[in-house]
Design a protein around this motif. Sequence first.
Motif, PDB file in Angstrom:
ATOM      1  N   ALA A  37     -11.654 -13.076  -9.255  1.00 36.19           N
ATOM      2  CA  ALA A  37     -12.190 -13.691 -10.475  1.00 36.19           C
ATOM      3  C   ALA A  37     -13.522 -14.393 -10.216  1.00 36.19           C
ATOM      4  O   ALA A  37     -13.803 -15.450 -10.774  1.00 36.19           O
ATOM      5  CB  ALA A  37     -11.171 -14.665 -11.067  1.00 36.19           C
ATOM      6  N   GLY A  38     -14.314 -13.803  -9.329  1.00 35.14           N
ATOM      7  CA  GLY A  38     -15.640 -14.328  -9.050  1.00 35.14           C
ATOM      8  C   GLY A  38     -15.715 -15.433  -8.023  1.00 35.14           C
ATOM      9  O   GLY A  38     -16.792 -15.907  -7.695  1.00 35.14           O
ATOM     10  N   SER A  39     -14.560 -15.859  -7.488  1.00 29.13           N
ATOM     11  CA  SER A  39     -14.543 -16.945  -6.503  1.00 29.13           C
ATOM     12  C   SER A  39     -13.998 -16.460  -5.172  1.00 29.13           C
ATOM     13  O   SER A  39     -13.047 -15.671  -5.119  1.00 29.13           O
ATOM     14  CB  SER A  39     -13.671 -18.096  -6.995  1.00 29.13           C
ATOM     15  N   LYS A  40     -14.587 -16.971  -4.098  1.00 28.46           N
ATOM     16  CA  LYS A  40     -14.114 -16.631  -2.759  1.00 28.46           C
ATOM     17  C   LYS A  40     -12.769 -17.314  -2.528  1.00 28.46           C
ATOM     18  O   LYS A  40     -12.592 -18.492  -2.835  1.00 28.46           O
ATOM     19  CB  LYS A  40     -15.127 -17.080  -1.713  1.00 28.46           C
ATOM     20  N   LEU A  41     -11.830 -16.564  -1.985  1.00 25.27           N
ATOM     21  CA  LEU A  41     -10.499 -17.096  -1.703  1.00 25.27           C
ATOM     22  C   LEU A  41     -10.459 -17.736  -0.317  1.00 25.27           C
ATOM     23  O   LEU A  41     -10.878 -17.118   0.665  1.00 25.27           O
ATOM     24  CB  LEU A  41      -9.451 -15.977  -1.756  1.00 25.27           C
ATOM     25  N   ASP A  42      -9.959 -18.960  -0.245  1.00 24.79           N
ATOM     26  CA  ASP A  42      -9.712 -19.575   1.063  1.00 24.79           C
ATOM     27  C   ASP A  42      -8.520 -18.901   1.723  1.00 24.79           C
ATOM     28  O   ASP A  42      -8.529 -18.622   2.912  1.00 24.79           O
ATOM     29  CB  ASP A  42      -9.435 -21.076   0.916  1.00 24.79           C
ATOM     30  N   LYS A  43      -7.483 -18.674   0.907  1.00 23.84           N
ATOM     31  CA  LYS A  43      -6.280 -17.992   1.382  1.00 23.84           C
ATOM     32  C   LYS A  43      -5.982 -16.858   0.418  1.00 23.84           C
ATOM     33  O   LYS A  43      -5.650 -17.093  -0.741  1.00 23.84           O
ATOM     34  CB  LYS A  43      -5.098 -18.952   1.450  1.00 23.84           C
ATOM     35  N   GLY A  44      -6.130 -15.642   0.903  1.00 22.18           N
ATOM     36  CA  GLY A  44      -5.875 -14.481   0.074  1.00 22.18           C
ATOM     37  C   GLY A  44      -5.571 -13.271   0.932  1.00 22.18           C
ATOM     38  O   GLY A  44      -5.797 -13.277   2.139  1.00 22.18           O
ATOM     39  N   ALA A  45      -5.044 -12.228   0.291  1.00 22.51           N
ATOM     40  CA  ALA A  45      -4.707 -11.003   1.018  1.00 22.51           C
ATOM     41  C   ALA A  45      -4.785  -9.791   0.102  1.00 22.51           C
ATOM     42  O   ALA A  45      -4.515  -9.880  -1.102  1.00 22.51           O
ATOM     43  CB  ALA A  45      -3.304 -11.104   1.603  1.00 22.51           C
ATOM     44  N   TYR A  46      -5.150  -8.676   0.702  1.00 26.58           N
ATOM     45  CA  TYR A  46      -5.078  -7.376   0.060  1.00 26.58           C
ATOM     46  C   TYR A  46      -4.246  -6.491   0.979  1.00 26.58           C
ATOM     47  O   TYR A  46      -4.566  -6.354   2.173  1.00 26.58           O
ATOM     48  CB  TYR A  46      -6.461  -6.769  -0.157  1.00 26.58           C
ATOM     49  N   VAL A  47      -3.163  -5.938   0.450  1.00 27.55           N
ATOM     50  CA  VAL A  47      -2.238  -5.148   1.254  1.00 27.55           C
ATOM     51  C   VAL A  47      -2.156  -3.743   0.687  1.00 27.55           C
ATOM     52  O   VAL A  47      -1.981  -3.563  -0.518  1.00 27.55           O
ATOM     53  CB  VAL A  47      -0.825  -5.783   1.262  1.00 27.55           C
ATOM     54  N   GLU A  48      -2.281  -2.755   1.560  1.00 27.19           N
ATOM     55  CA  GLU A  48      -2.083  -1.364   1.183  1.00 27.19           C
ATOM     56  C   GLU A  48      -0.825  -0.855   1.854  1.00 27.19           C
ATOM     57  O   GLU A  48      -0.637  -1.053   3.058  1.00 27.19           O
ATOM     58  CB  GLU A  48      -3.263  -0.492   1.617  1.00 27.19           C
ATOM     59  N   VAL A  49       0.030  -0.220   1.061  1.00 24.64           N
ATOM     60  CA  VAL A  49       1.240   0.409   1.578  1.00 24.64           C
ATOM     61  C   VAL A  49       1.065   1.904   1.349  1.00 24.64           C
ATOM     62  O   VAL A  49       0.994   2.351   0.213  1.00 24.64           O
ATOM     63  CB  VAL A  49       2.497  -0.122   0.859  1.00 24.64           C
ATOM     64  N   LYS A  50       0.972   2.647   2.443  1.00 26.27           N
ATOM     65  CA  LYS A  50       0.761   4.086   2.361  1.00 26.27           C
ATOM     66  C   LYS A  50       2.012   4.777   2.906  1.00 26.27           C
ATOM     67  O   LYS A  50       2.537   4.368   3.942  1.00 26.27           O
ATOM     68  CB  LYS A  50      -0.469   4.486   3.163  1.00 26.27           C
ATOM     69  N   ILE A  51       2.462   5.812   2.182  1.00 25.85           N
ATOM     70  CA  ILE A  51       3.683   6.482   2.621  1.00 25.85           C
ATOM     71  C   ILE A  51       3.596   7.996   2.430  1.00 25.85           C
ATOM     72  O   ILE A  51       2.822   8.493   1.624  1.00 25.85           O
ATOM     73  CB  ILE A  51       4.934   5.968   1.880  1.00 25.85           C
ATOM     74  N   PHE A  52       4.418   8.680   3.183  1.00 24.75           N
ATOM     75  CA  PHE A  52       4.636  10.102   2.994  1.00 24.75           C
ATOM     76  C   PHE A  52       5.630  10.231   1.851  1.00 24.75           C
ATOM     77  O   PHE A  52       6.728   9.702   1.913  1.00 24.75           O
ATOM     78  CB  PHE A  52       5.204  10.715   4.283  1.00 24.75           C
ATOM     79  N   GLY A  53       5.212  10.870   0.775  1.00 22.70           N
ATOM     80  CA  GLY A  53       6.056  10.962  -0.411  1.00 22.70           C
ATOM     81  C   GLY A  53       5.521  10.048  -1.490  1.00 22.70           C
ATOM     82  O   GLY A  53       4.317   9.821  -1.592  1.00 22.70           O
ATOM     83  N   SER A  54       6.418   9.494  -2.279  1.00 26.20           N
ATOM     84  CA  SER A  54       6.006   8.610  -3.369  1.00 26.20           C
ATOM     85  C   SER A  54       6.902   7.380  -3.406  1.00 26.20           C
ATOM     86  O   SER A  54       7.970   7.358  -2.814  1.00 26.20           O
ATOM     87  CB  SER A  54       6.074   9.344  -4.710  1.00 26.20           C
ATOM     88  N   VAL A  55       6.421   6.356  -4.099  1.00 21.01           N
ATOM     89  CA  VAL A  55       7.174   5.120  -4.266  1.00 21.01           C
ATOM     90  C   VAL A  55       7.455   4.947  -5.751  1.00 21.01           C
ATOM     91  O   VAL A  55       6.545   5.026  -6.569  1.00 21.01           O
ATOM     92  CB  VAL A  55       6.363   3.895  -3.771  1.00 21.01           C
TER      93      VAL A  55
END
Length: 113
Positions: free
Chosen positions: A51-69
Amino acid sequence: MPMIEAKVTMELPVEKRDVLKAEFGKAVSVIGKPESYLMVNLVDKQDLYFAGSKLDKGAYVEVKIFGSVDSASSDKMTARLCDILQKELGIPGNAVYVSYWGTSNWGWNGGNF
């Protein structure tokens, strides 16, 4: 063949990396995948903005799999990942994005599944 990659804003000492790896290993069963094939990549000291502000504590997580979720599994997995990041790193759930990527082409050990 799951892969979990977490990009976080803070530095991760070895002890925290070990804890996250172990907790992600337990969590991956939520989407019906075994820890025995899980690969984890932890990327620390990232500049993440929300939202336009730098996060002091934040995360972006990618979950990649064979198949689908399916939606129900991904919903449970997102809750679990947010719990882990809150407990271990103090990252609030509203500063975490989780994306899911499924594929029918996954290579390993010189071939594809």
